[in-house]
Design a protein around this motif. Sequence first.
Motif, PDB file in Angstrom:
ATOM      1  N   GLY A 281      27.610  37.697  38.600  1.00  0.00           N
ATOM      2  CA  GLY A 281      26.800  38.106  37.454  1.00  0.00           C
ATOM      3  C   GLY A 281      26.277  39.523  37.576  1.00  0.00           C
ATOM      4  N   LEU A 282      26.135  40.002  38.804  1.00  0.00           N
ATOM      5  CA  LEU A 282      25.682  41.376  39.007  1.00  0.00           C
ATOM      6  C   LEU A 282      26.833  42.373  39.087  1.00  0.00           C
ATOM      7  CD1 LEU A 282      22.899  40.838  41.693  1.00  0.00           C
ATOM      8  CD2 LEU A 282      22.594  41.342  39.278  1.00  0.00           C
TER       9      LEU A 282
ATOM     10  N   GLY B 199      33.755  34.783  42.021  1.00  0.00           N
ATOM     11  CA  GLY B 199      32.754  35.264  42.967  1.00  0.00           C
ATOM     12  C   GLY B 199      32.626  34.355  44.179  1.00  0.00           C
ATOM     13  N   ALA B 200      32.671  33.048  43.972  1.00  0.00           N
ATOM     14  CA  ALA B 200      32.550  32.101  45.077  1.00  0.00           C
ATOM     15  C   ALA B 200      33.788  32.139  45.977  1.00  0.00           C
ATOM     16  CB  ALA B 200      32.332  30.696  44.546  1.00  0.00           C
ATOM     17  N   VAL B 201      34.974  32.297  45.391  1.00  0.00           N
ATOM     18  CA  VAL B 201      36.201  32.393  46.199  1.00  0.00           C
ATOM     19  C   VAL B 201      36.159  33.651  47.057  1.00  0.00           C
ATOM     20  CG1 VAL B 201      38.690  32.810  46.044  1.00  0.00           C
ATOM     21  CG2 VAL B 201      37.664  30.976  44.724  1.00  0.00           C
ATOM     22  N   ILE B 202      35.742  34.754  46.483  1.00  0.00           N
ATOM     23  CA  ILE B 202      35.624  35.995  47.255  1.00  0.00           C
ATOM     24  C   ILE B 202      34.607  35.825  48.372  1.00  0.00           C
ATOM     25  CG2 ILE B 202      34.864  38.406  47.130  1.00  0.00           C
ATOM     26  CD1 ILE B 202      36.092  38.450  44.288  1.00  0.00           C
ATOM     27  N   LEU B 203      33.487  35.198  48.069  1.00  0.00           N
ATOM     28  CA  LEU B 203      32.455  34.980  49.079  1.00  0.00           C
ATOM     29  C   LEU B 203      32.942  34.047  50.180  1.00  0.00           C
ATOM     30  CD1 LEU B 203      29.568  35.735  49.799  1.00  0.00           C
ATOM     31  CD2 LEU B 203      28.802  33.761  48.496  1.00  0.00           C
TER      32      LEU B 203
ATOM     33  N   GLY C 186      32.597  35.384  26.609  1.00  0.00           N
ATOM     34  CA  GLY C 186      31.329  34.721  26.824  1.00  0.00           C
ATOM     35  C   GLY C 186      31.483  33.223  26.775  1.00  0.00           C
ATOM     36  N   GLY C 187      30.413  32.536  27.035  1.00  0.00           N
ATOM     37  CA  GLY C 187      30.432  31.088  26.969  1.00  0.00           C
ATOM     38  C   GLY C 187      30.459  30.430  28.331  1.00  0.00           C
ATOM     39  N   PHE C 188      30.434  29.125  28.292  1.00  0.00           N
ATOM     40  CA  PHE C 188      30.328  28.323  29.507  1.00  0.00           C
ATOM     41  C   PHE C 188      31.572  28.446  30.384  1.00  0.00           C
ATOM     42  CE2 PHE C 188      30.747  24.279  31.796  1.00  0.00           C
ATOM     43  CZ  PHE C 188      29.554  24.303  32.497  1.00  0.00           C
ATOM     44  N   ILE C 189      32.753  28.340  29.790  1.00  0.00           N
ATOM     45  CA  ILE C 189      34.004  28.383  30.553  1.00  0.00           C
ATOM     46  C   ILE C 189      34.182  29.741  31.219  1.00  0.00           C
ATOM     47  CG2 ILE C 189      36.526  28.179  30.416  1.00  0.00           C
ATOM     48  CD1 ILE C 189      35.053  25.543  29.998  1.00  0.00           C
ATOM     49  N   ALA C 190      33.895  30.819  30.502  1.00  0.00           N
ATOM     50  CA  ALA C 190      34.008  32.161  31.073  1.00  0.00           C
ATOM     51  C   ALA C 190      33.012  32.351  32.211  1.00  0.00           C
ATOM     52  CB  ALA C 190      33.783  33.214  29.997  1.00  0.00           C
ATOM     53  N   SER C 191      31.815  31.794  32.067  1.00  0.00           N
ATOM     54  CA  SER C 191      30.822  31.898  33.130  1.00  0.00           C
ATOM     55  C   SER C 191      31.267  31.149  34.374  1.00  0.00           C
ATOM     56  CB  SER C 191      29.482  31.348  32.653  1.00  0.00           C
ATOM     57  OG  SER C 191      28.986  32.101  31.589  1.00  0.00           O
TER      58      SER C 191
END
Length: 84
Positions: free
Chosen positions: A46-47, A70-74, A58-63
């Motif tokens: 998100g940042l 981001g989680a896969v990268i982390l 936008g929307g739930f699926i895009a989020s």
Amino acid sequence: MEFSSVFAMLIIGALAGWFAGKLMEGRGFGIFGNIIVGIVGAFAAGLIFPALGFSVGGGFIASVFHATIGAVILLFLIGLIRKA
């Protein structure tokens, strides 16, 4: 930041962590650890992604999609650090 947006980020992060754990088998931390990583990944995505101009809409699926990336990268980065 309102409570509803924080709550939505937690839900989206939990889903993203679960998806990332499924995608990155062998690099996860179990279901609860992956959910925590997903929440942190959702916050990081998100940042970082809007600053880079990366957007799928936008929307739930895009989020959930952004947060999963981001989680896969982390998870990948944490896996590299754990092996070192």
